[in-house]
Design a protein around this motif. Structure first.
Motif, short mmCIF file in Angstrom:
data_model
loop_
_atom_site.label_atom_id
_atom_site.label_comp_id
_atom_site.label_asym_id
_atom_site.label_seq_id
_atom_site.Cartn_x
_atom_site.Cartn_y
_atom_site.Cartn_z
N GLU A 141 0.25 -3.31 -18.26
CA GLU A 141 1.38 -2.41 -18.12
C GLU A 141 1.12 -1.41 -17.00
OE1 GLU A 141 4.30 0.45 -20.86
OE2 GLU A 141 2.38 -0.28 -21.65
N GLY A 142 2.12 -1.17 -16.18
CA GLY A 142 2.01 -0.23 -15.08
C GLY A 142 3.12 -0.45 -14.07
N ARG A 143 3.01 0.26 -12.95
CA ARG A 143 4.06 0.16 -11.93
C ARG A 143 3.59 -0.56 -10.68
NH1 ARG A 143 6.80 5.91 -11.05
NH2 ARG A 143 8.36 4.58 -10.05
N GLY A 144 2.35 -1.06 -10.70
CA GLY A 144 1.82 -1.79 -9.56
C GLY A 144 2.48 -3.15 -9.41
N ASP A 154 0.83 -1.21 0.00
CA ASP A 154 0.00 0.00 0.00
C ASP A 154 0.86 1.26 0.00
OD1 ASP A 154 -2.13 -1.69 0.06
OD2 ASP A 154 -2.61 -1.39 2.19
N ALA A 155 1.94 1.24 0.79
CA ALA A 155 2.83 2.40 0.83
C ALA A 155 3.52 2.59 -0.53
CB ALA A 155 3.87 2.23 1.93
N ARG A 156 3.88 1.49 -1.16
CA ARG A 156 4.51 1.57 -2.47
C ARG A 156 3.54 2.14 -3.50
NH1 ARG A 156 4.92 -1.24 -7.15
NH2 ARG A 156 7.00 -1.47 -8.10
N ASP A 157 2.30 1.65 -3.50
CA ASP A 157 1.30 2.14 -4.45
C ASP A 157 1.03 3.63 -4.25
OD1 ASP A 157 1.12 -0.39 -5.47
OD2 ASP A 157 -0.75 -0.91 -4.44
N LYS A 158 0.93 4.06 -3.01
CA LYS A 158 0.67 5.47 -2.74
C LYS A 158 1.85 6.34 -3.18
CE LYS A 158 -1.13 8.57 0.83
NZ LYS A 158 -0.30 9.72 0.44
N ALA A 159 3.06 5.85 -2.97
CA ALA A 159 4.23 6.61 -3.39
C ALA A 159 4.25 6.77 -4.90
CB ALA A 159 5.50 5.91 -2.91
N ILE A 160 3.84 5.73 -5.64
CA ILE A 160 3.79 5.83 -7.10
C ILE A 160 2.71 6.82 -7.52
CG2 ILE A 160 3.23 4.54 -9.19
CD1 ILE A 160 4.53 2.09 -7.85
N THR A 161 1.55 6.75 -6.88
CA THR A 161 0.46 7.67 -7.22
C THR A 161 0.86 9.11 -6.95
OG1 THR A 161 -1.18 5.96 -6.69
CG2 THR A 161 -1.95 8.24 -6.73
N ASP A 162 1.55 9.33 -5.84
CA ASP A 162 1.95 10.69 -5.46
C ASP A 162 3.26 11.13 -6.10
OD1 ASP A 162 -0.28 10.59 -3.88
OD2 ASP A 162 0.81 10.24 -2.00
N ASP A 163 3.85 10.28 -6.94
CA ASP A 163 5.15 10.57 -7.55
C ASP A 163 6.19 10.88 -6.47
OD1 ASP A 163 6.88 10.78 -9.66
OD2 ASP A 163 6.49 12.90 -10.04
N ASP A 164 6.18 10.05 -5.43
CA ASP A 164 7.05 10.25 -4.28
C ASP A 164 8.20 9.23 -4.36
OD1 ASP A 164 8.25 10.54 -1.83
OD2 ASP A 164 6.47 10.12 -0.63
N GLU A 165 9.28 9.62 -5.01
CA GLU A 165 10.39 8.70 -5.24
C GLU A 165 11.14 8.38 -3.94
OE1 GLU A 165 11.21 7.00 -7.92
OE2 GLU A 165 9.43 7.80 -8.91
N VAL A 166 11.15 9.30 -2.98
CA VAL A 166 11.85 9.05 -1.72
C VAL A 166 11.21 7.87 -0.99
CG1 VAL A 166 12.53 10.00 0.51
CG2 VAL A 166 12.58 11.45 -1.52
N THR A 167 9.88 7.93 -0.84
CA THR A 167 9.17 6.84 -0.17
C THR A 167 9.29 5.55 -0.97
OG1 THR A 167 7.60 8.39 0.81
CG2 THR A 167 6.94 6.08 0.70
#
Length: 559
Positions: free
Chosen positions: A539-542, A450-463
């Motif tokens: 295709e995606g980052r999930g 879930d944290a990974r998915d949210k980081a991708i959605t928010d374009d949060d590369e640090v997380t």
């Protein structure tokens, strides 16, 4: 001569390790002071899981041993001081019914139960958690308390003072105390009651307060030879409320926020700092995810010799079946090859059958689906190398080989009718297994996902990089690693990594079945295909999706 001086200096500095109290007293000392594992672990500079291991019998070493011994000695001294301060106050408040000059503790209080005779089966040296409660009433400084105080082991009212602590003389009287009041005091007695047994973890970045509730269930009657006593009508059971995945994911985001603040918003520095602490943070998050679980994952069970490294930088005898396969001959015609990257390979592999307890040895060609471990097998012949890799990976040596549970199950699966069959069943010669579950790391996996998915959605590369480091380093260091001393389960490490390889092989088989040409299969996350792969994969980052890593063209091959 210089070498001899160095040896003499080394021997001069050598010293005996500081002594620690018996195992059954370590937890009792902490709980008697109403301290949680989180508090003590932070003071000692270790994780709550490590502290839990020390309280369960593991022995610390070096500076950590000295720190832990200092804490336990100081806790013991503080409890003695508190007991000495309580005695005079209680004596002043007690009605003076005895003759002048008689010590108030010279005879039992009217409500005090008579001490039970000592029994060899419940002696203080038995090593059980309740052993101090069964100490001989004539040993140490056993006295009758002027007023009941919480037992140092169970928190229920005790009327005797044994070796500096209020305790029950009869182990049968050691029952869990009632639920704690909001102020932190027990429902009975004059002192603080110990906290409920179980893991008290430290989360990532902060300390969450896990809500607790108490439920009551009928308690069975207690029966002992030569003694009968009515059982209490109700017995309190402490339960921890489950925590939502959203709350646990917030802990990860808070750690990222704190790192960015500490580095003045420098994302590169914050990412590097978070990656350096990924292992302890992953263990801390795992502690929180395991609240209320029935199985304590932190431990070092005995390992069979096949799981021990042959040298410091060598390997053990388990074959993980890592694929490194390239199609021997390109397909006819010219085709563009797409190199696909499988997202979160190790994260997905956390859902696999893992053995819970110590591995047990067995022989014979039998396999239970309720158990998991490692198996010595004679692998079947593989006749499909021209278009699909061998599930065993690039193994050149003939004969039996030790494989993990996922590899064995894949070979057994390929030997069934739905798959052709593609091969004969593997022959099992011997196994090291234990009762298994797929759910051991499930909550941990879902929180990271879930944290990974949210980081991708928010374009949060640090997380995103932080979470990747957490699960990848967690898997790679749960064996015999100096970077993670809390879990020593090389069998789990081999099984999880093999599950990632099996997942990749199954994707290659899915592509082949759909009419695509499989060109390369490598590691845990690289799959090269010719054909319209978007009809087969999303295709995606999930975690359940794939992304394009590269494209290239094969040279044309004529008929």
């Amino acid at each position: 001569m210089t070498d001899f001086h160095a040896i003499d200096a080394l021997l001069a500095d050598a010293r005996e390790p500081v002594a620690l109290p018996p195992v059954e007293q370590r937890r009792a000392l902490r709980q008697a002071l109403n301290l949680s594992r989180v508090q003590v672990a932070q003071a000692l500079g270790v994780s709550p899981s490590t502290l839990g291991g020390w309280e369960a019998g593991r022995e610390p070493s070096g500076d950590l041993r000295e720190k832990y011994a200092y804490f336990l000695q100081a806790a013991e001294a503080k409890l003695r001081t508190q007991a000495e301060e309580v005695r005079p106050r209680a004596a002043e408040d007690e009605p003076r019914t005895q003759p002048p000059g008689e010590h108030p503790t010279a005879r039992p209080a009217p409500s005090a139960p008579a001490p039970a005779p000592a029994s060899p089966s419940v002696s203080a040296g038995s090593g059980s958690a309740a052993a101090p409660c069964a100490a001989d009433s004539t040993a140490g400084d056993d006295t009758v308390l002027p007023a009941p105080r919480p037992c140092v082991l169970c928190g229920a009212p005790a009327t005797h003072h044994i070796e500096g602590y209020p305790q029950h003389l009869d182990p049968a009287e050691c029952v869990p105390a009632g639920p704690r009041s909001p102020a932190g005091q027990g429902t009975t007695g004059a002192g603080p009651a110990p906290t409920a047994a179980g893991p008290e973890p430290i989360p990532v970045g902060q300390q969450p307060v896990a809500p607790q509730s108490a439920a009551t269930v009928p308690a069975p009657a207690v029966s002992q030879p030569g003694r009968s006593r009515p059982a209490p009508a109700q017995r309190p059971v402490r339960r921890r409320a489950s925590q939502t995945h959203g709350h646990l994911s917030d802990l990860i985001h808070q750690a990222v926020h704190d790192a960015l603040a500490a580095h003045g918003g420098d994302t590169a520095a914050a990412t590097a700092g978070l990656q350096r602490r990924a292992i302890p943070d992953a263990m801390a998050l795992l502690d929180v995810c395991r609240i209320g679980a029935r199985y304590d994952i932190v431990g070092h069970p005995p390992l069979p010799g096949i799981l021990r490294k042959k040298s410091a930088h060598g390997a053990d005898e388990v074959w993980e079946a890592r694929p490194n396969w390239t199609r021997p001959e390109a397909p006819l015609g010219t085709g563009e090859v797409t190199a696909l990257d499988i997202n979160g390979a190790y994260l997905s592999a956390l859902k696999t059958h893992l053995p819970l307890g110590a591995l047990e040895h067995s022989t014979g060609d039998a396999h239970s689906r309720r158990r998991a471990g490692i198996h010595l097998i004679t692998p079947p012949d593989w006749d499909h190398h021209s278009y699909l890799p061998n599930p065993l990976g690039n193994r050149d040596e003939p004969g039996p080989v030790w494989v993990t549970e996922p590899v064995l199950r894949l070979l057994q699966r390929l030997a069934t009718a739905p798959y052709g069959p593609m091969c004969d069943p593997p022959v099992i010669h011997e196994s090291w297994t234990s009762g298994a579950t797929e759910q051991l790391f499930e909550k941990f996996r879902q929180v990271l996902r879930d944290a990974r998915d949210k980081a991708i959605t928010d374009d949060d590369e640090v997380t995103l990089e932080y979470v990747k480091s957490m699960y990848s380093k967690f898997v790679s260091t749960m064996g015999e690693s100096n970077f993670n001393r809390e879990i020593c389960r090389p069998d789990w490490m081999h099984i999880i990594r093999s599950q990632a390889f099996v997942n990749l092989w199954l994707k290659a088989h899915k592509a082949h079945t759909a009419g695509l040409h499989v060109i390369r299969v490598m590691g845990t996350d690289e799959l090269h295909l010719v054909g319209d792969w978007r009809h087969v994969f999303t295709e995606g980052r999930g975690v359940t999706e794939v992304k394009v890593k590269d494209t290239y063209t094969l040279p044309a091959r004529e008929r």
